[in-house]
Design an enzyme around this catalytic site. Structure first.
Site, mmCIF file in Angstrom:
data_model
loop_
_atom_site.group_PDB
_atom_site.id
_atom_site.type_symbol
_atom_site.label_atom_id
_atom_site.label_comp_id
_atom_site.label_asym_id
_atom_site.label_seq_id
_atom_site.Cartn_x
_atom_site.Cartn_y
_atom_site.Cartn_z
ATOM 1 N N PHE A 1 6.834 5.659 8.725
ATOM 2 C CA PHE A 1 7.111 4.241 8.731
ATOM 3 C C PHE A 1 7.344 3.846 7.263
ATOM 4 C CE2 PHE A 1 7.084 2.776 13.169
ATOM 5 C CZ PHE A 1 7.096 4.034 13.731
ATOM 6 N N ASN A 2 6.661 2.867 6.686
ATOM 7 C CA ASN A 2 7.032 2.480 5.313
ATOM 8 C C ASN A 2 6.110 3.131 4.283
ATOM 9 O OD1 ASN A 2 8.321 0.438 7.091
ATOM 10 N ND2 ASN A 2 9.066 -0.314 5.127
ATOM 11 N N GLY B 1 15.606 12.330 -7.676
ATOM 12 C CA GLY B 1 14.246 12.689 -8.077
ATOM 13 C C GLY B 1 14.115 12.788 -9.595
ATOM 14 N N TYR C 1 21.750 6.930 8.915
ATOM 15 C CA TYR C 1 20.570 7.633 8.384
ATOM 16 C C TYR C 1 19.670 8.115 9.527
ATOM 17 C CZ TYR C 1 15.904 8.158 6.398
ATOM 18 O OH TYR C 1 14.667 8.624 6.080
ATOM 19 N N HIS D 1 13.078 -1.147 -2.358
ATOM 20 C CA HIS D 1 11.897 -1.316 -1.502
ATOM 21 C C HIS D 1 11.065 -2.527 -1.891
ATOM 22 C CE1 HIS D 1 12.982 2.968 -0.860
ATOM 23 N NE2 HIS D 1 12.791 2.574 0.387
ATOM 24 N N ASP E 1 15.291 20.833 -5.937
ATOM 25 C CA ASP E 1 15.692 19.429 -6.069
ATOM 26 C C ASP E 1 16.883 19.377 -7.017
ATOM 27 O OD1 ASP E 1 13.817 16.556 -5.611
ATOM 28 O OD2 ASP E 1 15.702 16.508 -6.745
ATOM 29 N N TYR F 1 10.074 10.782 -4.209
ATOM 30 C CA TYR F 1 8.863 9.961 -4.070
ATOM 31 C C TYR F 1 7.837 10.609 -3.123
ATOM 32 C CZ TYR F 1 6.113 5.836 -2.666
ATOM 33 O OH TYR F 1 5.106 4.955 -2.357
HETATM 34 N N1 UDP Z 1 12.640 -6.793 1.981
HETATM 35 C C1 UDP Z 1 12.846 -8.067 1.442
HETATM 36 N N2 UDP Z 1 13.327 -8.159 0.170
HETATM 37 C C2 UDP Z 1 13.608 -7.064 -0.598
HETATM 38 C C3 UDP Z 1 13.392 -5.782 -0.059
HETATM 39 C C4 UDP Z 1 12.903 -5.693 1.235
HETATM 40 O O1 UDP Z 1 12.602 -9.070 2.112
HETATM 41 O O2 UDP Z 1 14.071 -7.237 -1.742
HETATM 42 C C5 UDP Z 1 12.123 -6.656 3.356
HETATM 43 C C6 UDP Z 1 13.043 -5.890 4.278
HETATM 44 O O3 UDP Z 1 13.973 -6.763 4.894
HETATM 45 C C7 UDP Z 1 12.067 -5.284 5.268
HETATM 46 C C8 UDP Z 1 10.794 -5.088 4.437
HETATM 47 O O4 UDP Z 1 10.944 -5.925 3.286
HETATM 48 O O5 UDP Z 1 11.776 -6.201 6.300
HETATM 49 C C9 UDP Z 1 10.602 -3.649 3.983
HETATM 50 O O6 UDP Z 1 11.815 -3.226 3.386
HETATM 51 P P1 UDP Z 1 11.932 -1.877 2.577
HETATM 52 O O7 UDP Z 1 13.326 -1.822 2.040
HETATM 53 O O8 UDP Z 1 10.811 -1.770 1.607
HETATM 54 O O9 UDP Z 1 11.701 -0.726 3.660
HETATM 55 P P2 UDP Z 1 12.464 -0.427 5.049
HETATM 56 O O10 UDP Z 1 11.695 -1.200 6.100
HETATM 57 O O11 UDP Z 1 13.878 -0.856 4.915
HETATM 58 O O12 UDP Z 1 12.299 1.038 5.213
#
Ligand code: UDP
Length: 328
Positions: free
Chosen positions: A171-172, A38, A143, A191, A33, A13
């Site tokens: 971050f995200n 991927g 991780y 995600h 890869d 990604y």
């Molecule tokens: N989250 C959620 N439901 C889902 C997937 C994620 O409530 O089905 C929440 C998760 O608990 C976090 C935020 O969304 O607080 C982002 O999660 P994600 O897995 O996208 O990224 P991370 O923060 O784990 O890297």
């Protein structure tokens, strides 16, 4: 000036979006890869794909034969916090062990610049926001710990061999290539944004909100979502900055959004309701993670192009509409 770069995990990604940015700027790119996570289709035309693992000597030999490379950008890794809490050893064995094999091969080939995809998980659940590069490191999962180990290994490679490296704490990562060439396609998808989009489009079951009793204004977790193409441009900015010395940079937009705010944004962007179920907390989720990216901005002039959640989600939505089954 055009350069040549070796990108591991370039079919994934974030890696594929970085390959796109390198190609768009006229660089030559070789991707390693193993296509375990991927997608072949995510490696854009113009890049050379070498299929194999980044710790495999034969794969490394084939790749470095296509050098010399100006830098190695290392994205290939296991990257799921939850999975690492259940199965820690592949995280240590591959993220650290294969990384070392790659690093040794890079140094042997004369490469002296290296960029590592690192993570906000390094910081655990800090009390103070935003998180700066001076926030103490306290990896919250195998991780995060695997990335911490590899950051330390890079520091020794700098001291002993003069390697210049950047470690970029994402971050995200969210969104999709604004030109529509690439998007987010994980299997399994875990995600928030892709799951919420698919729930809105009726292609998946209702979204489960993981915890509504966090100490945040609406009870759900707060995260800092950064557009994947902004992460890509940050890699190029970091590569320039490390000419002056190795660097660690946090990469976010500095804005935190709760899970409920993300759901509301998905509803605005798609014009549809996101069906939700309020569920239990997911193990290992800190309540709030928001980055300060002041350092990379001050030192390189890098700025995120996508500054609102709606803009980020709009690119993800557009890709999903055009590719409802992902790359398949
Ligand atoms: N989250 C959620 N439901 C889902 C997937 C994620 O409530 O089905 C929440 C998760 O608990 C976090 C935020 O969304 O607080 C982002 O999660 P994600 O897995 O996208 O990224 P991370 O923060 O784990 O890297």
């Amino acid at each position: 000036m055009s350069g040549r770069f070796l990108v591991t995990g370039g079919a994934g990604y974030v890696g594929s979006h970085c390959v796109a940015t390198l190609l768009d700027r006229g660089h030559q790119v070789v991707v390693i890869d193993d296509l375990s996570r991927g997608h072949r289709e995510a490696v854009l035309e113009g890049a050379v794909l070498i299929e194999g693992r980044c710790g495999d000597p034969a794969t490394l030999a084939r790749a470095f034969a296509l050098g010399p490379f100006d830098a190695v950008l290392h994205f290939a890794a296991h990257s799921l916090v939850g999975e690492s809490m259940a199965e820690p050893f592949p995280y240590f064995r591959d993220n650290v062990g294969e990384g070392i094999a790659l690093l040794e091969a890079a140094l042997a080939a004369g490469v002296r610049r290296f960029v590592l995809s690192s993570t906000a998980n390094l910081f655990g659940a800090p009390a103070e926001m935003p998180i700066t590069e001076d926030t103490p490191l306290a990896p919250a999962s195998p991780y995060g710990e695997s990335k911490f180990f590899f950051e330390r290994i890079l520091a020794w490679a700098d001291r002993i061999f003069g390697l210049r490296y950047a470690t970029l704490r994402y971050f995200n990562a969210a969104g999709a290539d604004p030109a529509g060439r690439l998007g987010e396609d994980h299997d399994p998808e875990t995600h928030l944004i892709p799951l919420a989009l698919d729930a809105a489009l009726g292609r998946r079951p209702p979204l489960t909100i993981f915890g509504t009793d966090y100490p945040t204004p609406d009870g759900t977790c707060i995260r800092d979502y950064i557009h994947v193409s902004d992460l890509a441009t940050a890699h190029l900015a970091a590569l320039e900055a490390i000419a002056r010395g190795s660097r660690a940079y946090n990469l976010g937009t500095g804005h935190g959004y709760s899970v409920r705010e993300v759901i509301a944004a998905v509803e605005r962007v798609t014009g549809r309701r996101v069906p939700v179920i309020e569920g239990a907390r997911r193990a290992g989720d800190p309540p709030v993670l928001v980055a300060s990216s002041a350092r990379i901005q001050a030192e390189t002039g890098w700025q995120p192009r996508f500054t609102t959640l709606d803009e980020i989600i709009a690119t993800a939505h557009a890709w999903r509409l055009a590719h409802p089954d992902g790359y398949r």
